[in-house]
Design an enzyme around this catalytic site. Structure first.
Site, PDB file in Angstrom:
ATOM      1  N   ASP A  45       0.827  -1.217   0.000  1.00 30.40           N
ATOM      2  CA  ASP A  45       0.000   0.000   0.000  1.00 30.40           C
ATOM      3  C   ASP A  45       0.861   1.266   0.000  1.00 30.40           C
ATOM      4  O   ASP A  45       0.359   2.358  -0.253  1.00 30.40           O
ATOM      5  CB  ASP A  45      -0.906   0.028   1.239  1.00 30.40           C
ATOM      6  N   ASP A 343      -0.546  33.876  47.342  1.00 25.58           N
ATOM      7  CA  ASP A 343      -0.078  34.371  46.035  1.00 25.58           C
ATOM      8  C   ASP A 343       0.887  35.539  46.234  1.00 25.58           C
ATOM      9  O   ASP A 343       1.518  35.684  47.293  1.00 25.58           O
ATOM     10  CB  ASP A 343      -1.302  34.729  45.170  1.00 25.58           C
ATOM     11  N   ASP A 344       0.997  36.376  45.249  1.00 21.31           N
ATOM     12  CA  ASP A 344       1.932  37.500  45.202  1.00 21.31           C
ATOM     13  C   ASP A 344       1.826  38.381  46.461  1.00 21.31           C
ATOM     14  O   ASP A 344       0.764  38.485  47.067  1.00 21.31           O
ATOM     15  CB  ASP A 344       1.566  38.334  43.961  1.00 21.31           C
ATOM     16  N   ARG A 420       4.760  45.569  33.057  1.00 27.36           N
ATOM     17  CA  ARG A 420       4.349  45.443  34.456  1.00 27.36           C
ATOM     18  C   ARG A 420       5.511  45.858  35.381  1.00 27.36           C
ATOM     19  O   ARG A 420       5.783  45.194  36.377  1.00 27.36           O
ATOM     20  CB  ARG A 420       3.893  44.016  34.778  1.00 27.36           C
ATOM     21  N   TRP A 454       4.388  28.949  39.901  1.00 30.59           N
ATOM     22  CA  TRP A 454       5.535  29.611  39.240  1.00 30.59           C
ATOM     23  C   TRP A 454       4.978  30.510  38.140  1.00 30.59           C
ATOM     24  O   TRP A 454       4.487  30.017  37.139  1.00 30.59           O
ATOM     25  CB  TRP A 454       6.450  28.531  38.662  1.00 30.59           C
ATOM     26  N   ASP A 455       5.101  31.817  38.346  1.00 32.92           N
ATOM     27  CA  ASP A 455       4.480  32.788  37.441  1.00 32.92           C
ATOM     28  C   ASP A 455       5.529  33.420  36.534  1.00 32.92           C
ATOM     29  O   ASP A 455       6.745  33.353  36.808  1.00 32.92           O
ATOM     30  CB  ASP A 455       3.801  33.855  38.314  1.00 32.92           C
ATOM     31  N   ASN A 457       5.324  37.076  34.265  1.00 32.56           N
ATOM     32  CA  ASN A 457       4.332  38.082  33.900  1.00 32.56           C
ATOM     33  C   ASN A 457       4.719  39.079  32.818  1.00 32.56           C
ATOM     34  O   ASN A 457       4.120  40.140  32.720  1.00 32.56           O
ATOM     35  CB  ASN A 457       3.904  38.845  35.159  1.00 32.56           C
ATOM     36  N   CYS A 503       2.262  29.160  35.451  1.00 29.22           N
ATOM     37  CA  CYS A 503       1.381  30.298  35.210  1.00 29.22           C
ATOM     38  C   CYS A 503       2.200  31.338  34.481  1.00 29.22           C
ATOM     39  O   CYS A 503       3.393  31.493  34.746  1.00 29.22           O
ATOM     40  CB  CYS A 503       0.912  30.831  36.565  1.00 29.22           C
ATOM     41  N   ASP A 525      -6.278  34.397  33.595  1.00 26.44           N
ATOM     42  CA  ASP A 525      -6.656  35.237  34.733  1.00 26.44           C
ATOM     43  C   ASP A 525      -8.145  35.556  34.692  1.00 26.44           C
ATOM     44  O   ASP A 525      -8.672  36.165  35.624  1.00 26.44           O
ATOM     45  CB  ASP A 525      -5.859  36.556  34.704  1.00 26.44           C
TER      46      ASP A 525
HETATM   47  C1  DGJ Z   1      -0.602  36.730  37.281  1.00 29.57           C
HETATM   48  C2  DGJ Z   1      -1.294  35.459  37.635  1.00 29.57           C
HETATM   49  O1  DGJ Z   1      -1.935  34.942  36.514  1.00 29.57           O
HETATM   50  C3  DGJ Z   1      -2.263  35.718  38.772  1.00 29.57           C
HETATM   51  O2  DGJ Z   1      -2.981  34.568  39.065  1.00 29.57           O
HETATM   52  C4  DGJ Z   1      -1.498  36.218  39.953  1.00 29.57           C
HETATM   53  O3  DGJ Z   1      -0.647  35.210  40.433  1.00 29.57           O
HETATM   54  C5  DGJ Z   1      -0.708  37.450  39.600  1.00 29.57           C
HETATM   55  N1  DGJ Z   1       0.109  37.239  38.431  1.00 29.57           N
HETATM   56  C6  DGJ Z   1       0.157  37.891  40.747  1.00 29.57           C
HETATM   57  O4  DGJ Z   1       0.964  38.943  40.412  1.00 29.57           O
END
Ligand code: DGJ
Length: 701
Positions: A45, A343-344, A420, A454-455, A457, A503, A525
């Site tokens: 095939d 959190d933060d 930010r 663990w973020d 941003n 995150c 978020d």
């Molecule tokens: C972005 C995250 O998505 C939120 O859930 C939160 O942890 C903020 N940062 C904190 O600065």
């Protein structure tokens, strides 16, 4: 045998339970793709057809579907490899040099291609997940020559599907707060590119795709699909040639890419997994989900149910303190929460997002006795303790930046653009890696912490690495991600009991590369349940529900019923993120009941087979998702409607995945019914009014 090689025709056939994938070596000693799709019965095939004579303006190589095309000769389609050799020669001619097979639970084929003149070896790796109809591909380049090679593009794989001109490309697009939106576009001649140039996976596109011929549904029709395991800049290109060859090429983004391969050095690409389902998009997703649960997620926690979590962010933002978090923890524990996450805001001078990132000491005003008293209190309440970090970043207003301004990614003499109010640490640097590992290791060694969020941003800008010579600075794209992976791998090895969540301002880092190291993700978020339903639906195309955190917050609390918001969040790994100080006793009692409901069915959501029955984006804007135990003995159905009236009720919901002749008892019904009935006759679900939802359990009698 899932890997066969026929010497006479120099033919490779890879077989899974229901699919096959074939390649052959052609007369020019090039590896040519032959077929990928539903399993074919005979070796005959798979035939290598010669490319017909074409006009001089056409390219036979474009049409030939090479398995891993180097940029060389008359070739204009998307290449997998592009190099510049030390003498300025810029084409790379890849001929087959040999192959080997490794048997095992997931057998592997390695085919070696080679540019003999320069000694560049290109190993194509194929790992077969037989039961899951998946093939994982990656490539290892080795410079066997005596001068460096400049690699300008090294893709993980090119997937060819049977030629046709009516393919449709499905992908997940969006933006911050609006991730994972399902998009479908017809492919015409040319290219459709999805990518990230941001050095994270990205909110705007996710490295997952599916191809069908325009008519596959959730339950029927051929679907080819794939997902890339890379958490940095990436690119996936779907291409239709003028003669209707259709290919998807993907890997590390070749934009601004450069990697200097010294003699003897290797470059390994990320893995790109691909699969085929003859049973539509639903089965394609379930294969990927199962793969993640069995082969991708870190072994320590893959088989554990995710705990019901509380997270402080939307409740108290940066205003966290020992006293207040302790008070919220009391309420959370009483509701049935199992993991309490601060959190933060707990560290440095982090009273807002303009300062403190990089200074990972416990803020003495907010936690005068360190974190220990709060951690002890949380443990005393029977919950695990978790903490938020953003290790890759620094605020210019921080002790770390004042001490090490050279540690951030930047171009000398140019602005360091903030997002930010923060800059990115250069994780390609050894000293930065050590700094991050050390403070994280200390945090986890000095405290009894069970969970890390663990973020990350901001995305990258001015991607310079000034310590390197100019011709090597583009390696930052690869080395940053390697740095991230190295740090997380070391931390996981040192603290195997800790669960990690990925995150990046919500869903900016969701991919199979991070899921190999982190146990779950935060997809967005956006905690508005109505919008979340679409985000969650998109997410489910590529990723398992167990990996998807979903919180009930105070978002839309004034107009969306608590049960609706809970039912939405219960379709993943449940979390709570509202300010419990403001929740009335009735509301706390209802939430307690709903958390109890979740605990009774979470094994189905997190480990069952997911069936998307009704899409929030279509028709009556009603969502119905069903999760079935792998042994089909039980299931749970979620139905959430925006509005239903008596005059125009919802049609029955047709269940899937049940055993036809088994009798099932359905919540709220007196008499058991067969699986066949639930699938063929459907289940009437009455919802009247606005924002009504149901959680319905179905259990074998
Ligand atoms: C972005 C995250 O998505 C939120 O859930 C939160 O942890 C903020 N940062 C904190 O600065």
């Amino acid at each position: 045998m899932s890997i066969q090689y026929e010497e006479k025709n120099r033919l490779f056939v890879l077989e899974t339970r229901r699919t096959s994938y074939a390649m052959a070596v052609n007369g020019d000693n090039r590896l040519q793709h032959l077929y990928w799709g539903e399993k074919l019965p005979y070796a005959s095939d798979y035939t290598l057809t010669a490319v017909p004579e074409l006009a001089s303006q056409e390219s036979t190589l474009d049409v030939a579907s090479l398995e891993y095309p180097g940029w060389a000769g008359i070739y204009y389609a998307e290449p997998c490899l592009k190099t510049t050799f030390a003498d300025g020669v810029r084409d790379v001619v890849l001929e087959v040099a040999g192959h080997r097979v490794a048997e095992g639970a997931a057998p592997e084929l390695c085919i070696e291609l080679r540019d003999a003149r320069y000694g560049l070896a290109v190993e194509l790796h194929y790992r077969i997940y037989e039961e899951l109809d998946l093939i994982e591909r990656w490539v290892v380049l080795t410079n066997g020559g005596d001068r460096a090679v400049a690699v300008e593009s090294a893709q993980s794989a090119q997937w060819s599907v049977p030629g046709n001109h009516s393919y449709r490309f499905t992908h997940l697009a969006g933006k911050y707060f609006h991730e994972m939106q399902l998009r479908r576009v017809p492919l015409t001649e040319g290219k459709k590119v999805i990518e990230s140039r941001r050095s994270n996976t990205g909110h705007h596109q996710n490295p997952w795709f599916a191809l069908d011929r325009g008519n596959a549904t959730e339950t029927a029709g051929p679907v080819w699909f794939g997902a890339l395991a890379w958490s940095g800049s990436w690119k996936i290109t779907a291409e239709v040639t003028p003669f209707y060859e259709v290919r998807v090429t993907g890997g590390m983004n070749d934009f601004d890419f450069g990697y200097r391969l010294e003699p003897g050095a290797k470059l390994e690409t990320p893995a790109f997994i691909g699969g085929f389902s003859a049973e539509g998009f639903g089965e394609a997703s379930r294969l990927l989900h199962r793969h993640q649960l069995t082969n991708v997620l870190p072994k320590e926690h893959a088989g554990n149910l995710r705990k019901v979590l509380y997270n402080s962010w939307e409740a108290t933002y940066f205003d966290v303190s020992e006293k207040d978090q302790g008070a919220i923890a009391e309420k959370a524990a009483a509701m049935g929460v199992e993991l309490f996450v601060v959190d933060d805001g707990w560290f440095g001078q982090r009273h807002h997002d303009r300062a403190g990132l990089g200074d990972w000491y416990v803020n003495p005003d907010k936690f005068p006795n360190g974190l220990k008293p709060l951690i002890d209190r949380v443990h005393g309440l029977g919950m695990d303790f978790g903490i938020w970090v953003e290790p890759e970043m620094v605020n210019p207003d921080s002790d770390l930046y004042r001490a090490h301004p050279d540690w951030v990614i930047h171009f000398p003499g140019r602005a360091r653009t903030e997002a930010r109010n923060q800059l990115m640490l250069n994780l390609a640097r050894r000293d930065v890696r050590e700094y991050i590992f050390d403070f994280m290791n200390r945090l986890l060694s000095d405290h009894d912490i069970q969970f890390v969020k663990w973020d990350m941003n901001r995305p990258i800008s001015e991607p310079g690495w000034p310590e390197l010579p100019a011709d090597r600075q583009k390696e930052i794209w690869v080395e940053y991600v390697r740095g991230l992976y190295e740090i997380v791998d070391r931390l996981k090895a040192a603290h195997p009991a800790v669960v990690f969540e990925s995150c990046s301002s919500g869903g900016g880092r969701v991919d199979l590369g991070i899921l190999r190291r982190m146990d779950q993700t935060w997809p967005s978020d956006n905690t508005n349940a109505l919008e979340r339903l679409k985000i969650q639906e998109g997410y489910s195309y590529g990723y398992a529900a167990k990996t998807m955190m979903a919180w009930v917050t105070d978002n839309s609390a004034d107009w969306l019923p608590l049960s609706y918001r809970f039912h939405c969040a219960m379709m993943g790994s449940l979390g709570i993120g509202g300010n419990l100080h403001h929740w009335s006793d009735e509301k706390l009692a209802e939430a307690t009941r709903l958390i109890g409901d979740y605990k009774a069915i979470r094994h189905l959501v997190q480990e069952g087979l997911l069936y998307r029955l009704l899409s929030p984006g279509e028709g009556k804007q009603t969502t119905a998702v069903q999760y079935v135990a792998p042994d089909q003995t039980e299931a749970v159905l979620f139905v959430l409607a925006v509005h239903q009236s008596n005059a125009d009720p919802l049609p029955p919901v047709y269940l899937q995945g049940l055993e036809p002749d088994r009798l099932y008892r359905v919540d709220g019904q007196d008499r058991p019914v067969s699986g066949r009935s639930l699938m063929s006759q459907g289940l009437p679900v009455r919802l009247e009014g606005a924002f009504q939802s149901r959680l319905i359990r179905i259990a074998s009698v």
